[in-house]
Design an enzyme around this catalytic site. Sequence first.
Site, PDB file in Angstrom:
ATOM      1  N   THR A  85     -17.782  -0.056   0.178  1.00  0.00           N
ATOM      2  CA  THR A  85     -16.423  -0.120   0.715  1.00  0.00           C
ATOM      3  C   THR A  85     -15.972   1.271   1.141  1.00  0.00           C
ATOM      4  O   THR A  85     -16.563   2.276   0.731  1.00  0.00           O
ATOM      5  CB  THR A  85     -15.434  -0.663  -0.334  1.00  0.00           C
ATOM      6  OG1 THR A  85     -15.362   0.269  -1.428  1.00  0.00           O
ATOM      7  CG2 THR A  85     -15.866  -2.025  -0.855  1.00  0.00           C
ATOM      8  N   LYS A 133     -10.760   1.318 -16.150  1.00  0.00           N
ATOM      9  CA  LYS A 133     -11.328   0.005 -15.816  1.00  0.00           C
ATOM     10  C   LYS A 133     -11.653  -0.790 -17.077  1.00  0.00           C
ATOM     11  O   LYS A 133     -11.533  -2.018 -17.096  1.00  0.00           O
ATOM     12  CB  LYS A 133     -12.557   0.173 -14.928  1.00  0.00           C
ATOM     13  CG  LYS A 133     -12.241   0.693 -13.537  1.00  0.00           C
ATOM     14  CD  LYS A 133     -11.256  -0.204 -12.799  1.00  0.00           C
ATOM     15  CE  LYS A 133     -10.971   0.273 -11.392  1.00  0.00           C
ATOM     16  NZ  LYS A 133     -10.062  -0.638 -10.663  1.00  0.00           N
ATOM     17  N   ASP A 152       0.853  -1.185   0.000  1.00  0.00           N
ATOM     18  CA  ASP A 152       0.000   0.000   0.000  1.00  0.00           C
ATOM     19  C   ASP A 152       0.887   1.233   0.000  1.00  0.00           C
ATOM     20  O   ASP A 152       2.024   1.184   0.497  1.00  0.00           O
ATOM     21  CB  ASP A 152      -0.922   0.012   1.224  1.00  0.00           C
ATOM     22  CG  ASP A 152      -2.191   0.808   0.967  1.00  0.00           C
ATOM     23  OD1 ASP A 152      -3.232   0.200   0.639  1.00  0.00           O
ATOM     24  OD2 ASP A 152      -2.149   2.052   1.067  1.00  0.00           O
ATOM     25  N   ASN A 190      -5.041  -4.677  -7.016  1.00  0.00           N
ATOM     26  CA  ASN A 190      -6.274  -4.137  -6.463  1.00  0.00           C
ATOM     27  C   ASN A 190      -6.269  -2.620  -6.365  1.00  0.00           C
ATOM     28  O   ASN A 190      -7.313  -2.009  -6.129  1.00  0.00           O
ATOM     29  CB  ASN A 190      -6.510  -4.747  -5.069  1.00  0.00           C
ATOM     30  CG  ASN A 190      -7.715  -4.144  -4.387  1.00  0.00           C
ATOM     31  OD1 ASN A 190      -8.843  -4.488  -4.696  1.00  0.00           O
ATOM     32  ND2 ASN A 190      -7.480  -3.219  -3.465  1.00  0.00           N
ATOM     33  N   TYR A 212     -11.916   7.025 -14.500  1.00  0.00           N
ATOM     34  CA  TYR A 212     -12.116   5.757 -13.809  1.00  0.00           C
ATOM     35  C   TYR A 212     -12.687   4.705 -14.763  1.00  0.00           C
ATOM     36  O   TYR A 212     -12.147   3.602 -14.885  1.00  0.00           O
ATOM     37  CB  TYR A 212     -13.060   5.957 -12.622  1.00  0.00           C
ATOM     38  CG  TYR A 212     -13.343   4.698 -11.838  1.00  0.00           C
ATOM     39  CD1 TYR A 212     -12.414   4.203 -10.928  1.00  0.00           C
ATOM     40  CD2 TYR A 212     -14.539   4.009 -11.987  1.00  0.00           C
ATOM     41  CE1 TYR A 212     -12.665   3.050 -10.200  1.00  0.00           C
ATOM     42  CE2 TYR A 212     -14.803   2.858 -11.265  1.00  0.00           C
ATOM     43  CZ  TYR A 212     -13.860   2.389 -10.367  1.00  0.00           C
ATOM     44  OH  TYR A 212     -14.120   1.236  -9.646  1.00  0.00           O
TER      45      TYR A 212
END
Length: 266
Positions: free
Chosen positions: A197, A166, A43, A96, A162
């Site tokens: 999330t 994707k 991260d 991810n 985005y």
Amino acid sequence: MGDRLKDKVAIVTGAGSVGPGWGNGKATAVLFAREGAKVFAIDINLAAAEETKEIIDQEGGDCTAHQTDVSKSEAVKAMVERCLETYGSINILHNNVGILEIGGPVEASEESWDFVNNVNLKSIFLTCKYVLPQMEQQGGGAIVNISSIAGIRWLGVPYISYSTTKGAIRQFTQSVALQYAKQNIRANSILPGFMNTPMVVKSLANSYADGDVEKMIEVRNALCPTGKMGDAWDVAYAALFLASDEAKYITGTELVVDGGTSCKCV
């Protein structure tokens, strides 16, 4: 503890969480460890990765936390080298990392466009650049990339960078899958739908409900055929399957995890 990933080493990028609760990467890292993998948790926020490591440690798993900006080539190269120094191999690469910034092609700034492309798409290019030679040398491996149904559908919010990244992740993944199929390296993507999330709460509350998180959740729940958004564990279990030997004859595919959202015509 299970054994679906026993003796495997897994790099999980975006393994922390941007807020309280379970993000996709955090849940996946913990689930991989529960199934026997040695997890190299990446991260940009080391404290977030260390929080994930602490959970895995408390459950008796094996995890190393490492800070990396996955949009930087030298940082990714060093990350891969550190993983090999620590665990000796890389069997699974789970990409991810992802960010979301609001704006269509007119509203979004050039800086925002570049930032989202670097984090969401260039990062996958870089991790694959440095991990694929190792997997090839080992005789195989599994790559799981997080895309989104935003890459195949308009979801009601203008986030051009985005949705574009994707969509690109889908084709990138298929290209890798076919190029490396004979090397026993599999590559698949997961397309989550409306998920609840910390990243979604942080990025989209203002777009749906003027910052009212509960209202945003209500609105997004109503958009799902099931009447409820998915969560990080739905994505994590999909990733576990694709990373495991249970999916040994699955490559180049797109696993949609959206409660039927992308099946709707309206």
